[in-house]
Design a protein around this motif. Structure first.
Motif, PDB file in Angstrom:
ATOM      1  N   VAL A 195       0.843  -1.194   0.000  1.00 30.41           N
ATOM      2  CA  VAL A 195       0.000   0.000   0.000  1.00 30.41           C
ATOM      3  C   VAL A 195       0.879   1.245   0.000  1.00 30.41           C
ATOM      4  O   VAL A 195       1.763   1.382   0.843  1.00 30.41           O
ATOM      5  CB  VAL A 195      -0.934   0.015   1.226  1.00 30.41           C
ATOM      6  N   THR A 196       0.615   2.131  -0.941  1.00 31.85           N
ATOM      7  CA  THR A 196       1.304   3.423  -1.017  1.00 31.85           C
ATOM      8  C   THR A 196       0.261   4.511  -0.894  1.00 31.85           C
ATOM      9  O   THR A 196      -0.758   4.474  -1.591  1.00 31.85           O
ATOM     10  CB  THR A 196       2.051   3.576  -2.354  1.00 31.85           C
ATOM     11  N   VAL A 197       0.515   5.471  -0.010  1.00 29.48           N
ATOM     12  CA  VAL A 197      -0.401   6.589   0.188  1.00 29.48           C
ATOM     13  C   VAL A 197       0.324   7.870  -0.221  1.00 29.48           C
ATOM     14  O   VAL A 197       1.440   8.124   0.241  1.00 29.48           O
ATOM     15  CB  VAL A 197      -0.846   6.694   1.661  1.00 29.48           C
ATOM     16  N   LYS A 198      -0.327   8.644  -1.072  1.00 37.03           N
ATOM     17  CA  LYS A 198       0.253   9.911  -1.509  1.00 37.03           C
ATOM     18  C   LYS A 198      -0.824  10.981  -1.568  1.00 37.03           C
ATOM     19  O   LYS A 198      -1.977  10.700  -1.897  1.00 37.03           O
ATOM     20  CB  LYS A 198       0.890   9.775  -2.892  1.00 37.03           C
ATOM     21  N   ALA A 199      -0.393  12.198  -1.276  1.00 39.08           N
ATOM     22  CA  ALA A 199      -1.256  13.354  -1.503  1.00 39.08           C
ATOM     23  C   ALA A 199      -1.336  13.586  -3.007  1.00 39.08           C
ATOM     24  O   ALA A 199      -0.391  13.268  -3.740  1.00 39.08           O
ATOM     25  CB  ALA A 199      -0.677  14.575  -0.806  1.00 39.08           C
ATOM     26  N   PRO A 200      -2.444  14.114  -3.502  1.00 40.79           N
ATOM     27  CA  PRO A 200      -2.576  14.303  -4.952  1.00 40.79           C
ATOM     28  C   PRO A 200      -1.457  15.139  -5.576  1.00 40.79           C
ATOM     29  O   PRO A 200      -1.048  14.858  -6.699  1.00 40.79           O
ATOM     30  CB  PRO A 200      -3.926  15.004  -5.099  1.00 40.79           C
ATOM     31  N   LEU A 201      -0.956  16.131  -4.856  1.00 40.24           N
ATOM     32  CA  LEU A 201       0.100  16.970  -5.419  1.00 40.24           C
ATOM     33  C   LEU A 201       1.451  16.259  -5.438  1.00 40.24           C
ATOM     34  O   LEU A 201       2.378  16.714  -6.108  1.00 40.24           O
ATOM     35  CB  LEU A 201       0.208  18.291  -4.656  1.00 40.24           C
ATOM     36  N   GLU A 202       1.569  15.146  -4.721  1.00 34.13           N
ATOM     37  CA  GLU A 202       2.812  14.363  -4.705  1.00 34.13           C
ATOM     38  C   GLU A 202       2.736  13.154  -5.635  1.00 34.13           C
ATOM     39  O   GLU A 202       3.761  12.592  -6.004  1.00 34.13           O
ATOM     40  CB  GLU A 202       3.107  13.877  -3.285  1.00 34.13           C
ATOM     41  N   ALA A 203       1.546  12.738  -5.999  1.00 31.87           N
ATOM     42  CA  ALA A 203       1.351  11.565  -6.852  1.00 31.87           C
ATOM     43  C   ALA A 203       1.393  11.985  -8.317  1.00 31.87           C
ATOM     44  O   ALA A 203       1.074  13.127  -8.662  1.00 31.87           O
ATOM     45  CB  ALA A 203       0.019  10.906  -6.540  1.00 31.87           C
ATOM     46  N   GLY A 204       1.781  11.030  -9.158  1.00 31.68           N
ATOM     47  CA  GLY A 204       1.836  11.344 -10.577  1.00 31.68           C
ATOM     48  C   GLY A 204       1.711  10.107 -11.435  1.00 31.68           C
ATOM     49  O   GLY A 204       1.422   9.007 -10.946  1.00 31.68           O
ATOM     50  N   PRO A 205       1.965  10.263 -12.722  1.00 33.65           N
ATOM     51  CA  PRO A 205       1.782   9.155 -13.659  1.00 33.65           C
ATOM     52  C   PRO A 205       2.596   7.920 -13.315  1.00 33.65           C
ATOM     53  O   PRO A 205       2.105   6.798 -13.475  1.00 33.65           O
ATOM     54  CB  PRO A 205       2.216   9.729 -15.009  1.00 33.65           C
ATOM     55  N   ASP A 206       3.818   8.092 -12.852  1.00 34.95           N
ATOM     56  CA  ASP A 206       4.638   6.919 -12.520  1.00 34.95           C
ATOM     57  C   ASP A 206       3.999   6.085 -11.421  1.00 34.95           C
ATOM     58  O   ASP A 206       4.079   4.856 -11.441  1.00 34.95           O
ATOM     59  CB  ASP A 206       6.053   7.328 -12.111  1.00 34.95           C
ATOM     60  N   ASP A 207       3.359   6.750 -10.462  1.00 32.47           N
ATOM     61  CA  ASP A 207       2.682   6.030  -9.385  1.00 32.47           C
ATOM     62  C   ASP A 207       1.516   5.211  -9.940  1.00 32.47           C
ATOM     63  O   ASP A 207       1.307   4.065  -9.553  1.00 32.47           O
ATOM     64  CB  ASP A 207       2.171   7.009  -8.320  1.00 32.47           C
ATOM     65  N   VAL A 208       0.768   5.804 -10.845  1.00 28.64           N
ATOM     66  CA  VAL A 208      -0.369   5.102 -11.446  1.00 28.64           C
ATOM     67  C   VAL A 208       0.123   3.941 -12.307  1.00 28.64           C
ATOM     68  O   VAL A 208      -0.426   2.837 -12.252  1.00 28.64           O
ATOM     69  CB  VAL A 208      -1.246   6.064 -12.274  1.00 28.64           C
ATOM     70  N   LEU A 209       1.161   4.174 -13.075  1.00 27.24           N
ATOM     71  CA  LEU A 209       1.683   3.123 -13.950  1.00 27.24           C
ATOM     72  C   LEU A 209       2.198   1.918 -13.164  1.00 27.24           C
ATOM     73  O   LEU A 209       2.182   0.798 -13.667  1.00 27.24           O
ATOM     74  CB  LEU A 209       2.786   3.678 -14.849  1.00 27.24           C
ATOM     75  N   SER A 210       2.624   2.141 -11.933  1.00 33.15           N
ATOM     76  CA  SER A 210       3.187   1.037 -11.149  1.00 33.15           C
ATOM     77  C   SER A 210       2.186   0.389 -10.199  1.00 33.15           C
ATOM     78  O   SER A 210       2.539  -0.527  -9.461  1.00 33.15           O
ATOM     79  CB  SER A 210       4.411   1.518 -10.362  1.00 33.15           C
ATOM     80  N   CYS A 211       0.925   0.824 -10.207  1.00 34.91           N
ATOM     81  CA  CYS A 211      -0.056   0.229  -9.289  1.00 34.91           C
ATOM     82  C   CYS A 211      -0.979  -0.736 -10.017  1.00 34.91           C
ATOM     83  O   CYS A 211      -1.105  -0.708 -11.235  1.00 34.91           O
ATOM     84  CB  CYS A 211      -0.842   1.313  -8.559  1.00 34.91           C
ATOM     85  N   ASP A 212      -1.632  -1.583  -9.203  1.00 38.49           N
ATOM     86  CA  ASP A 212      -2.591  -2.563  -9.727  1.00 38.49           C
ATOM     87  C   ASP A 212      -4.030  -2.176  -9.430  1.00 38.49           C
ATOM     88  O   ASP A 212      -4.969  -2.776  -9.957  1.00 38.49           O
ATOM     89  CB  ASP A 212      -2.298  -3.943  -9.126  1.00 38.49           C
ATOM     90  N   ALA A 213      -4.224  -1.183  -8.553  1.00 38.59           N
ATOM     91  CA  ALA A 213      -5.541  -0.645  -8.220  1.00 38.59           C
ATOM     92  C   ALA A 213      -5.309   0.710  -7.565  1.00 38.59           C
ATOM     93  O   ALA A 213      -4.234   0.975  -7.028  1.00 38.59           O
ATOM     94  CB  ALA A 213      -6.312  -1.568  -7.272  1.00 38.59           C
ATOM     95  N   ILE A 214      -6.336   1.559  -7.605  1.00 34.96           N
ATOM     96  CA  ILE A 214      -6.215   2.895  -7.034  1.00 34.96           C
ATOM     97  C   ILE A 214      -7.462   3.244  -6.235  1.00 34.96           C
ATOM     98  O   ILE A 214      -8.585   2.931  -6.651  1.00 34.96           O
ATOM     99  CB  ILE A 214      -5.937   3.937  -8.142  1.00 34.96           C
TER     100      ILE A 214
END
Length: 153
Positions: free
Chosen positions: A36-55
């Motif tokens: 589980v990775t938790v990020k604030a929206p201003l800290e999260a980006g495309p790389d985080d989405v590309l590396s996850c299996d669900a959001i």
């Protein structure tokens, strides 16, 4: 190991409780193979989405819309993830002081464009603060992580 990304706008003590509850539920001791990775929206980006299996997305209702921070996350991530993450399992919770309808519609519109897949109805936490909101968001995090681990998402 599966990866669950939680992107949650948490500008107040109560919304931080919701974000922490989502993480707590998703990190339940019975779930062994979900990171589980938790990020604030201003800290999260495309790389985080590309590396996850669900959001799991969390936002406040701001003037009948999602938070500006979550909108910024979508603005920066939309095109870089559009082709590669179609079908991404997703869920949403909204801390709504009013009815949350506009916020829900706005997020649903973007998620539809991304072709992500809702795995649960958006959770709208309406009206005055209730401590029960924390339990509901914790359950949402738990169910999302459990479904990811079980391979049913």
């Amino acid at each position: 190991m599966k990866r669950l990304l939680i992107v949650a706008h948490a500008p107040s003590p109560n919304t931080r409780r919701l974000r922490d509850a989502a993480k707590h539920g998703a990190s339940h001791s019975d779930i062994d193979s979900v990171e589980v990775t938790v990020k604030a929206p201003l800290e999260a980006g495309p790389d985080d989405v590309l590396s996850c299996d669900a959001i799991l997305l969390g936002t406040t209702e701001n003037l009948g819309y999602m938070s500006g921070a979550l909108k910024d996350f979508f603005d920066r991530s939309y095109y870089p993830v559009l082709e590669e993450k179609q079908g991404l399992p997703c869920a949403l919770y909204v801390r709504a002081g009013h009815d949350g309808t506009g916020t829900r519609r706005a997020v649903e519109s973007i998620v539809t464009g991304l072709r992500w897949r809702w795995v649960q109805e958006p959770l709208i936490l309406r009206g005055e603060w209730q401590d029960g909101f924390v339990d509901r968001v914790e359950e949402l995090g738990l169910y999302l992580a459990a479904g990811l681990e079980a391979g049913v998402l």
